[in-house]
Design a protein around this motif. Sequence first.
Motif, mmCIF file in Angstrom:
data_model
loop_
_atom_site.group_PDB
_atom_site.id
_atom_site.type_symbol
_atom_site.label_atom_id
_atom_site.label_comp_id
_atom_site.label_asym_id
_atom_site.label_seq_id
_atom_site.Cartn_x
_atom_site.Cartn_y
_atom_site.Cartn_z
ATOM 1 N N LEU B 285 -4.795 3.975 -5.838
ATOM 2 C CA LEU B 285 -5.677 3.097 -6.608
ATOM 3 C C LEU B 285 -7.129 3.256 -6.202
ATOM 4 C CD1 LEU B 285 -3.606 -0.205 -6.847
ATOM 5 C CD2 LEU B 285 -3.905 1.571 -8.565
ATOM 6 N N SER B 286 -7.373 3.736 -4.987
ATOM 7 C CA SER B 286 -8.757 3.921 -4.541
ATOM 8 C C SER B 286 -9.353 5.182 -5.151
ATOM 9 C CB SER B 286 -8.820 4.007 -3.024
ATOM 10 O OG SER B 286 -8.347 5.266 -2.597
ATOM 11 N N GLY B 287 -8.547 5.947 -5.884
ATOM 12 C CA GLY B 287 -9.046 7.188 -6.465
ATOM 13 C C GLY B 287 -9.422 8.200 -5.398
ATOM 14 N N LEU B 288 -8.753 8.150 -4.255
ATOM 15 C CA LEU B 288 -8.987 9.068 -3.139
ATOM 16 C C LEU B 288 -10.441 9.046 -2.638
ATOM 17 C CD1 LEU B 288 -6.832 12.223 -4.008
ATOM 18 C CD2 LEU B 288 -6.131 9.979 -3.225
ATOM 19 N N ARG B 289 -10.994 7.851 -2.559
ATOM 20 C CA ARG B 289 -12.325 7.700 -1.957
ATOM 21 C C ARG B 289 -12.199 6.760 -0.763
ATOM 22 N NH1 ARG B 289 -15.896 7.545 -6.694
ATOM 23 N NH2 ARG B 289 -15.295 9.374 -7.897
ATOM 24 N N ALA B 290 -12.740 7.211 0.369
ATOM 25 C CA ALA B 290 -12.546 6.470 1.620
ATOM 26 C C ALA B 290 -13.123 5.055 1.559
ATOM 27 C CB ALA B 290 -13.150 7.250 2.788
ATOM 28 N N GLN B 291 -14.333 4.901 0.970
ATOM 29 C CA GLN B 291 -14.921 3.554 0.975
ATOM 30 C C GLN B 291 -14.121 2.599 0.098
ATOM 31 O OE1 GLN B 291 -16.486 6.394 0.111
ATOM 32 N NE2 GLN B 291 -18.714 6.238 0.390
ATOM 33 N N ARG B 292 -13.609 3.138 -1.021
ATOM 34 C CA ARG B 292 -12.850 2.254 -1.916
ATOM 35 C C ARG B 292 -11.535 1.825 -1.289
ATOM 36 N NH1 ARG B 292 -13.325 5.070 -7.709
ATOM 37 N NH2 ARG B 292 -15.590 5.236 -7.803
ATOM 38 N N VAL B 293 -11.024 2.659 -0.368
ATOM 39 C CA VAL B 293 -9.804 2.279 0.350
ATOM 40 C C VAL B 293 -9.991 0.905 0.988
ATOM 41 C CG1 VAL B 293 -8.575 2.750 2.518
ATOM 42 C CG2 VAL B 293 -8.796 4.542 0.799
ATOM 43 N N LEU B 294 -11.188 0.689 1.525
ATOM 44 C CA LEU B 294 -11.490 -0.578 2.189
ATOM 45 C C LEU B 294 -11.351 -1.747 1.210
ATOM 46 C CD1 LEU B 294 -12.417 -1.292 5.051
ATOM 47 C CD2 LEU B 294 -14.758 -1.274 4.216
ATOM 48 N N ILE B 295 -11.922 -1.576 0.017
ATOM 49 C CA ILE B 295 -11.895 -2.645 -0.986
ATOM 50 C C ILE B 295 -10.458 -2.906 -1.449
ATOM 51 C CG2 ILE B 295 -12.732 -3.366 -3.257
ATOM 52 C CD1 ILE B 295 -15.077 -1.353 -2.801
ATOM 53 N N VAL B 296 -9.766 -1.820 -1.813
ATOM 54 C CA VAL B 296 -8.399 -1.982 -2.330
ATOM 55 C C VAL B 296 -7.501 -2.602 -1.256
ATOM 56 C CG1 VAL B 296 -6.409 -0.787 -3.273
ATOM 57 C CG2 VAL B 296 -8.691 -0.055 -3.925
ATOM 58 N N SER B 297 -7.643 -2.142 -0.010
ATOM 59 C CA SER B 297 -6.811 -2.686 1.068
ATOM 60 C C SER B 297 -7.100 -4.166 1.274
ATOM 61 C CB SER B 297 -7.064 -1.942 2.382
ATOM 62 O OG SER B 297 -6.769 -0.588 2.238
ATOM 63 N N PHE B 298 -8.364 -4.549 1.142
ATOM 64 C CA PHE B 298 -8.705 -5.961 1.310
ATOM 65 C C PHE B 298 -8.039 -6.796 0.211
ATOM 66 C CE2 PHE B 298 -11.705 -9.587 0.685
ATOM 67 C CZ PHE B 298 -11.459 -10.199 1.903
ATOM 68 N N LEU B 299 -8.091 -6.300 -1.026
ATOM 69 C CA LEU B 299 -7.455 -7.031 -2.130
ATOM 70 C C LEU B 299 -5.939 -7.134 -1.909
ATOM 71 C CD1 LEU B 299 -9.431 -5.566 -5.176
ATOM 72 C CD2 LEU B 299 -9.711 -7.805 -4.085
ATOM 73 N N PHE B 300 -5.353 -6.068 -1.434
ATOM 74 C CA PHE B 300 -3.910 -6.105 -1.154
ATOM 75 C C PHE B 300 -3.603 -7.073 -0.020
ATOM 76 C CE2 PHE B 300 -0.796 -3.317 -3.155
ATOM 77 C CZ PHE B 300 -1.578 -2.857 -4.198
ATOM 78 N N ALA B 301 -4.490 -7.101 0.975
ATOM 79 C CA ALA B 301 -4.279 -8.021 2.098
ATOM 80 C C ALA B 301 -4.313 -9.461 1.600
ATOM 81 C CB ALA B 301 -5.337 -7.790 3.171
ATOM 82 N N ILE B 302 -5.212 -9.757 0.646
ATOM 83 C CA ILE B 302 -5.270 -11.109 0.072
ATOM 84 C C ILE B 302 -3.938 -11.443 -0.594
ATOM 85 C CG2 ILE B 302 -6.318 -12.504 -1.774
ATOM 86 C CD1 ILE B 302 -8.949 -11.142 -1.196
ATOM 87 N N LEU B 303 -3.418 -10.455 -1.320
ATOM 88 C CA LEU B 303 -2.154 -10.650 -2.028
ATOM 89 C C LEU B 303 -1.011 -10.930 -1.040
ATOM 90 C CD1 LEU B 303 -1.740 -10.478 -5.042
ATOM 91 C CD2 LEU B 303 -0.994 -8.122 -4.773
ATOM 92 N N LEU B 304 -0.963 -10.133 0.032
ATOM 93 C CA LEU B 304 0.116 -10.289 1.016
ATOM 94 C C LEU B 304 -0.018 -11.619 1.749
ATOM 95 C CD1 LEU B 304 0.142 -6.687 2.565
ATOM 96 C CD2 LEU B 304 1.834 -7.675 1.030
ATOM 97 N N GLN B 305 -1.248 -11.918 2.195
ATOM 98 C CA GLN B 305 -1.473 -13.140 2.962
ATOM 99 C C GLN B 305 -1.288 -14.358 2.050
ATOM 100 O OE1 GLN B 305 -1.616 -13.538 6.045
ATOM 101 N NE2 GLN B 305 -1.974 -15.733 5.891
ATOM 102 N N GLY B 306 -1.859 -14.309 0.839
ATOM 103 C CA GLY B 306 -1.706 -15.410 -0.106
ATOM 104 C C GLY B 306 -0.245 -15.644 -0.435
#
Lengths: 313, 355
Positions: B285-306
């Motif tokens: 989902l990050s489109g193979l870009r390292a910085q976007r990995v950070l954003i996508v992982s944060f959104l996923f973390a919200i989903l898991l924690q929520g």
Amino acid sequence: MIPFLKNAVISGTPLTFAILGAMYNEKAGNLNLGIEGMMLLGAVAGFQVAILTENPILALLAAMIFGALGALIYAFLTVTLRTNQSVTGLALTIFGTGLSRFWGKRLMGTVLPESFSRNFRPVSLPFLSKIPVLGPVFSVFLEQDLFVYLSYLIVILSGIYLYYTRFGLNLRAVGENTAAADASGINVTLYKYVHILIGGALCGLGGAYLSLVYVPSWQDNITSGRGWIAIALVIFTSWSPYRAFWGAFLFGGLDIVGFRIQTLNLPISLNQHFLRMLPYIATILVIIVGAIRKSTSHMPPGNLGNPYFREER
Amino acid sequence: MQIIKREGTSTKQIIMIRLIAIIAAIIVSGIFIVFLGYNPVKVYVNMISGALGSKIRFRATLLEMVPLVITSLGILVAFKMKFWNIGGEGQILMGAFGATYIALFVDWIPKPLVIPVMFIVGFLAGGIWGIIPAFFKANFGANETIMTLMLNYIATQWITYLQYGPWRDPDLKGFAKIANFPDHALLPKVFGIHIGLIISLVLVIIISWFLRRTKRGFEISVVGESVSTARYAGMDISRIIITTMLLSGGLCGITGVIQAAGVNKTLTMNVSSGYGFTAVITTYLSGLRAQRVLIVSFLFAILLQGGSYIQSALQIPQAAADVLQGMILFCALGSEFFVNYKVRFRKNSISSEVK
């Protein structure tokens, strides 16, 4: 030994269905990592309908439908919308696991009615087990419940379908060389959809065997990784429905051997965890040996995992 | 109906398509939640507040993000090369295994050096688990997807063997568990969060720089784009595949070290708990870009924690979050199509052909 082998058949039955399900996907050129998810969908739907209707046919039908519904999502995404197969399969597993756990919360602790379970008692074919030497051997396979017999039937029908019908030949062409199949007038999209759905229905049945016969009650993650094992075993049994059965039998045996290994008094001490590694190591070896020999038999369908866009040839 | 490849979709269009996908996912999931007898608005609000609503919850979300970020970076490096590494789970476990060996069974290392050595050994252990399929792929063309998947199970059985066999803590009778790490082998904390968070942020910068600005990083993309181009350019493809997978597996191994020494305080199966698979999705989902990995992982973390929060707050099974996650994934994956292709409906095929 005979009771052990009998149990190996039973423990291998969900795997037989799942391997065949994965095999149909892969014959159509789709590496579906959502097997586990589709099994869980089938398991929970079958169990729910069994509780509601007490009707075994309806329960199996529900399992097949929900397995196929999961497959439909996967097929729509990968075939029509051309998404990455591995990622979509993983998403399907996450979805199926989540939905089955959510749904299953209400089924926890429910017991299948006696009138339902009665249908899945072992049925022996009377005359066969009386044969002197071969009798016990037959009894391993032929003193089983009807669900197990259904798996035999599907194995045989799959063999006939794949190797002796035009549809089977076309299907294999789609998996081996999609562009050539398309050029020869085969409706690639239709073949992919139909067989991914058949695969999903079979995975649903595999899950339902666990929740309706093997366990038989609802528990979270009832498949406990069998969907993943099936993906390994498709390769281990090199995309053949007959070998799929023996692979499932072998692994079914390995699965229960851990409980028995202490009581068997083997001359050498085998650790159950190392025993359980064997199928995976064997699968890796099969892949490596196949790659070194560049053999075409026992190898995956040529276009396995590759997306197909007609416009981009 | 005709499907046409889009030429240069504008950023604005991409953002619109992604937004529509997320809204679609929220609506579909909302219908599902209503069907199950809950109020979807209440569920969503609780998920957000459960992930971000207080300092403690926010910390928990960040802790959930760390393993996703680092594992995704590892997967990303491999995916750039079109090496489909789905063996993150195994590589995480082997990394944790290496670190645990240092933490529990090597006593001659000076205490301040124990954690650095754990990271090095964990990196190498995860890396070796990545090199095995790379070696056979590079030399014989063996299918890496299946091999990395198989190596997950071998690692799982190996850790279970250690847990029930030679590494079982003899002090705990009747309960098979590996001993807890000594204090000097536990990750230090900064602002109440173990240093894994800082490591993950630094790694995002390093990997982003490595892939964009270095020769080695460029070589990875070339091999990923076209093996024959790389060969004509005189690149040693075999070496590139193997060293890249050392890095990929090694990064996953570092996740294992952090989860063992920062969260679980010992080696258990929970060290990996699905991060290897989730990271495949976040990376994609990050489109193979390292910085976007950070954003996508944060959104996923919200989903898991929520998701784990609504379980305690509303008595909605945590699995609801998995369903939601699945729906969002389906919609996000499906939206990819509309980013790359345009569907055109037409009545007269000849007239539009002439244009």
